[in-house]
Scaffold this motif. Structure first.
Motif, PDB file in Angstrom:
ATOM      1  N   GLU A   1       0.825  -1.209   0.000  1.00  0.00           N
ATOM      2  CA  GLU A   1       0.000   0.000   0.000  1.00  0.00           C
ATOM      3  C   GLU A   1       0.857   1.255   0.000  1.00  0.00           C
ATOM      4  O   GLU A   1       0.525   2.257  -0.653  1.00  0.00           O
ATOM      5  CB  GLU A   1      -0.943  -0.006   1.210  1.00  0.00           C
ATOM      6  CG  GLU A   1      -2.107  -0.964   1.077  1.00  0.00           C
ATOM      7  CD  GLU A   1      -2.928  -0.709  -0.180  1.00  0.00           C
ATOM      8  OE1 GLU A   1      -3.297   0.466  -0.414  1.00  0.00           O
ATOM      9  OE2 GLU A   1      -3.172  -1.667  -0.931  1.00  0.00           O
ATOM     10  N   LEU A   2       1.966   1.220   0.731  1.00  0.00           N
ATOM     11  CA  LEU A   2       2.887   2.361   0.744  1.00  0.00           C
ATOM     12  C   LEU A   2       3.464   2.608  -0.644  1.00  0.00           C
ATOM     13  O   LEU A   2       3.539   3.751  -1.107  1.00  0.00           O
ATOM     14  CB  LEU A   2       4.017   2.101   1.744  1.00  0.00           C
ATOM     15  CG  LEU A   2       5.137   3.141   1.799  1.00  0.00           C
ATOM     16  CD1 LEU A   2       4.602   4.498   2.256  1.00  0.00           C
ATOM     17  CD2 LEU A   2       6.258   2.662   2.733  1.00  0.00           C
ATOM     18  N   VAL A   3       3.850   1.531  -1.329  1.00  0.00           N
ATOM     19  CA  VAL A   3       4.384   1.663  -2.682  1.00  0.00           C
ATOM     20  C   VAL A   3       3.325   2.217  -3.629  1.00  0.00           C
ATOM     21  O   VAL A   3       3.605   3.089  -4.460  1.00  0.00           O
ATOM     22  CB  VAL A   3       4.929   0.304  -3.185  1.00  0.00           C
ATOM     23  CG1 VAL A   3       5.295   0.386  -4.667  1.00  0.00           C
ATOM     24  CG2 VAL A   3       6.140  -0.121  -2.363  1.00  0.00           C
TER      25      VAL A   3
ATOM     26  N   GLY B   1      14.842  -1.495   1.505  1.00  0.00           N
ATOM     27  CA  GLY B   1      13.968  -0.631   0.727  1.00  0.00           C
ATOM     28  C   GLY B   1      14.264  -0.731  -0.749  1.00  0.00           C
ATOM     29  O   GLY B   1      15.119  -1.513  -1.185  1.00  0.00           O
ATOM     30  N   GLY B   2      13.573   0.096  -1.530  1.00  0.00           N
ATOM     31  CA  GLY B   2      13.767   0.091  -2.978  1.00  0.00           C
ATOM     32  C   GLY B   2      13.259   1.378  -3.601  1.00  0.00           C
ATOM     33  O   GLY B   2      12.411   2.076  -3.034  1.00  0.00           O
ATOM     34  N   GLY B   3      13.795   1.687  -4.781  1.00  0.00           N
ATOM     35  CA  GLY B   3      13.428   2.904  -5.491  1.00  0.00           C
ATOM     36  C   GLY B   3      12.119   2.748  -6.243  1.00  0.00           C
ATOM     37  O   GLY B   3      11.938   1.783  -6.995  1.00  0.00           O
ATOM     38  N   ILE B   4      11.210   3.696  -6.053  1.00  0.00           N
ATOM     39  CA  ILE B   4       9.885   3.656  -6.678  1.00  0.00           C
ATOM     40  C   ILE B   4       9.803   4.743  -7.748  1.00  0.00           C
ATOM     41  O   ILE B   4      10.122   5.911  -7.487  1.00  0.00           O
ATOM     42  CB  ILE B   4       8.774   3.882  -5.635  1.00  0.00           C
ATOM     43  CG1 ILE B   4       8.949   2.960  -4.432  1.00  0.00           C
ATOM     44  CG2 ILE B   4       7.401   3.697  -6.278  1.00  0.00           C
ATOM     45  CD1 ILE B   4       9.003   1.490  -4.751  1.00  0.00           C
ATOM     46  N   THR B   5       9.379   4.358  -8.945  1.00  0.00           N
ATOM     47  CA  THR B   5       9.120   5.302 -10.032  1.00  0.00           C
ATOM     48  C   THR B   5       7.705   5.050 -10.550  1.00  0.00           C
ATOM     49  O   THR B   5       6.999   4.142 -10.076  1.00  0.00           O
ATOM     50  CB  THR B   5      10.128   5.139 -11.186  1.00  0.00           C
ATOM     51  OG1 THR B   5       9.888   3.878 -11.837  1.00  0.00           O
ATOM     52  CG2 THR B   5      11.559   5.197 -10.681  1.00  0.00           C
TER      53      THR B   5
ATOM     54  N   LEU C   1       4.045  -5.331  -6.168  1.00  0.00           N
ATOM     55  CA  LEU C   1       4.431  -6.668  -5.725  1.00  0.00           C
ATOM     56  C   LEU C   1       5.914  -6.916  -5.978  1.00  0.00           C
ATOM     57  O   LEU C   1       6.619  -7.489  -5.134  1.00  0.00           O
ATOM     58  CB  LEU C   1       3.588  -7.725  -6.432  1.00  0.00           C
ATOM     59  CG  LEU C   1       3.905  -9.179  -6.047  1.00  0.00           C
ATOM     60  CD1 LEU C   1       3.718  -9.399  -4.547  1.00  0.00           C
ATOM     61  CD2 LEU C   1       3.029 -10.151  -6.847  1.00  0.00           C
ATOM     62  N   ALA C   2       6.412  -6.479  -7.137  1.00  0.00           N
ATOM     63  CA  ALA C   2       7.836  -6.639  -7.444  1.00  0.00           C
ATOM     64  C   ALA C   2       8.700  -5.863  -6.451  1.00  0.00           C
ATOM     65  O   ALA C   2       9.788  -6.320  -6.075  1.00  0.00           O
ATOM     66  CB  ALA C   2       8.124  -6.179  -8.871  1.00  0.00           C
ATOM     67  N   GLU C   3       8.223  -4.704  -6.012  1.00  0.00           N
ATOM     68  CA  GLU C   3       8.978  -3.914  -5.034  1.00  0.00           C
ATOM     69  C   GLU C   3       9.025  -4.625  -3.685  1.00  0.00           C
ATOM     70  O   GLU C   3      10.033  -4.583  -2.983  1.00  0.00           O
ATOM     71  CB  GLU C   3       8.373  -2.516  -4.888  1.00  0.00           C
ATOM     72  CG  GLU C   3       8.437  -1.679  -6.156  1.00  0.00           C
ATOM     73  CD  GLU C   3       9.860  -1.404  -6.622  1.00  0.00           C
ATOM     74  OE1 GLU C   3      10.785  -1.438  -5.791  1.00  0.00           O
ATOM     75  OE2 GLU C   3      10.046  -1.147  -7.827  1.00  0.00           O
ATOM     76  N   TRP C   4       7.927  -5.285  -3.323  1.00  0.00           N
ATOM     77  CA  TRP C   4       7.926  -6.087  -2.093  1.00  0.00           C
ATOM     78  C   TRP C   4       8.953  -7.211  -2.206  1.00  0.00           C
ATOM     79  O   TRP C   4       9.739  -7.445  -1.278  1.00  0.00           O
ATOM     80  CB  TRP C   4       6.540  -6.666  -1.834  1.00  0.00           C
ATOM     81  CG  TRP C   4       6.560  -7.808  -0.845  1.00  0.00           C
ATOM     82  CD1 TRP C   4       6.523  -9.140  -1.124  1.00  0.00           C
ATOM     83  CD2 TRP C   4       6.670  -7.705   0.581  1.00  0.00           C
ATOM     84  NE1 TRP C   4       6.600  -9.890   0.030  1.00  0.00           N
ATOM     85  CE2 TRP C   4       6.683  -9.018   1.090  1.00  0.00           C
ATOM     86  CE3 TRP C   4       6.748  -6.635   1.460  1.00  0.00           C
ATOM     87  CZ2 TRP C   4       6.762  -9.284   2.461  1.00  0.00           C
ATOM     88  CZ3 TRP C   4       6.835  -6.903   2.818  1.00  0.00           C
ATOM     89  CH2 TRP C   4       6.845  -8.206   3.312  1.00  0.00           C
ATOM     90  N   ILE C   5       8.965  -7.898  -3.340  1.00  0.00           N
ATOM     91  CA  ILE C   5       9.904  -9.004  -3.538  1.00  0.00           C
ATOM     92  C   ILE C   5      11.343  -8.511  -3.468  1.00  0.00           C
ATOM     93  O   ILE C   5      12.227  -9.204  -2.941  1.00  0.00           O
ATOM     94  CB  ILE C   5       9.617  -9.710  -4.887  1.00  0.00           C
ATOM     95  CG1 ILE C   5       8.260 -10.409  -4.829  1.00  0.00           C
ATOM     96  CG2 ILE C   5      10.723 -10.701  -5.241  1.00  0.00           C
ATOM     97  CD1 ILE C   5       7.773 -10.940  -6.163  1.00  0.00           C
TER      98      ILE C   5
END
Length: 372
Positions: A104-106, A345-349, A355-359
């Motif tokens: 949800e944050l992503v 963490g990971g970079g969001i664009t 789901l991929a960011e969670w993984i």
């Protein structure tokens, strides 16, 4: 081994005496170093003109801490402290307690990017893991497993105990040469560096590189930017670009350079102010020193050089330089008794998949999880 026993003795003494210290090893080095403070005073780094070991938080409005060089003993142990590798399987995919919350944050980050001037934001979470290992065992395992990372154990009784193995240089300045890097994109290492990268990762890497260059050019002028390469950091692969240039510290201060870089687009986002505001308002936990920076600050080093003079061939002389080697605090944990708080963490664009960011965060947990 002798180095390990000596290292363990130093570490145990400081912890038992409840005194500040740091033990660390720089990438591709065989020398373990440390600063051991002799009282519990909390020293602040101020304008970064002091000499010692600095430990700074993610929020650049908060104060950085320093273990001053003149108030600490300095340790040099030649030869890596080694233990046998412990091949313990660690399945981070079973840790799903905050999966829905992070997704949800992503999603919120993606929607904000699409509806505002925000271009990228790095979103993270904190994972709690239990461990039966001592601080010494964790540090020795990190030293063994991560020869190409900046490995450290840092403690202050008024702050806490942190350990990590970070692959990312914030800035290194030695002999008037500056070196930094752009690091973005992540995928699991599956036996080869010859991998394909998606458009999202390549675009993110380009944004990070362009931003770092644009921030440094007014301070340094000419910069050299390498080709993008795939860089392995333990069980993960990243995209990396090296950025170098000459620096005149009589006209530009280290504080100017650090303020231009920290927090980097690789750990915060773009534009910096909007990304940092989004993180502080939405991550629902305090990063503290995760994605801050740490390392050697203004340490003196002597270098012998040859100078040609009339009638005197190759007359040697020694020049004294002030060197700084600072690293972004990634792949790290805060340790409290038998509990480790691991940060990922990971970079969001706009092109991110929640789901991929969670993984991706699950993959990053394996670095510290396997050690614990």
């Amino acid at each position: 081994m002798e180095a390990a026993h000596s290292l363990t003795a130093y570490l145990q003494h400081q912890l038992e005496a409840d005194l500040p210290f740091v033990i660390y090893r720089k990438p591709d080095s065989s020398t373990i170093q440390g600063f051991f403070q002799e009282d519990q005073t909390l020293h602040y780094a101020g304008d970064l003109s002091q000499s010692g070991f600095v430990f700074a938080p993610f929020d650049d409005h908060e104060k950085a801490i320093i273990i001053p060089g003149e108030q600490a003993q300095e340790l040099h142990i030649k030869g890596s402290a080694e233990i046998h590798a412990i091949d313990t399987p660690f399945d981070a995919s079973t840790l799903v307690a905050d999966k829905a919350q992070h997704i949800e944050l992503v999603k919120k980050g993606i929607n904000t990017i699409k509806s505002s001037e925000l271009k990228k934001v790095v979103l993270s979470r904190k994972q709690q893991l239990k461990t039966n290992k001592s601080t010494e065992e964790i540090l020795l395992q990190l030293l063994h497993d991560h020869p190409k990372a900046f490995v450290y154990c840092w403690y202050h009784p008024k702050i806490g105990l942190w350990l990590g193995a970070t692959p990312e240089t914030l800035v290194s300045i030695a002999n008037r040469q500056l070196r930094t890097m752009s690091l973005a994109g992540t995928q699991a290492f599956l036996g080869t560096n010859d991998v394909m990268w998606g458009d999202k990762e390549l675009e993110e890497q380009q944004m990070v590189t362009q931003t770092i260059v644009s921030r440094l050019e007014p301070l340094l002028g000419s910069l050299r930017v390498s080709e993008v390469q795939t860089h392995r950091a333990a069980s993960l692969l990243h995209l990396k670009t090296d950025i170098t240039g000459a620096v005149d510290l009589t006209t530009v201060s280290l504080k100017d350079i650090v303020e231009a870089l920290h927090p980097t687009p690789a750990v915060c986002g773009l534009p910096k102010n909007l990304a940092q505001q989004f993180i502080l308002e939405n991550e629902q936990y305090k990063r503290a020193y995760y994605t801050g920076f740490l390392g050697e600050l203004n340490l003196k080093s002597a270098r012998s050089r040859a100078r040609n003079r009339r009638n005197v061939e190759n007359l040697a002389y020694t020049s004294i330089s002030s060197n700084s080697h600072l690293f972004v605090n990634l792949r790290c944990m805060q340790l409290r008794e038998d509990t480790a708080f691991v940060y990922v963490g990971g970079g969001i664009t706009a092109a991110s998949d929640p789901l991929a960011e969670w993984i991706e965060t699950v993959n990053k947990l394996t670095t510290m999880g396997a050690v614990l």
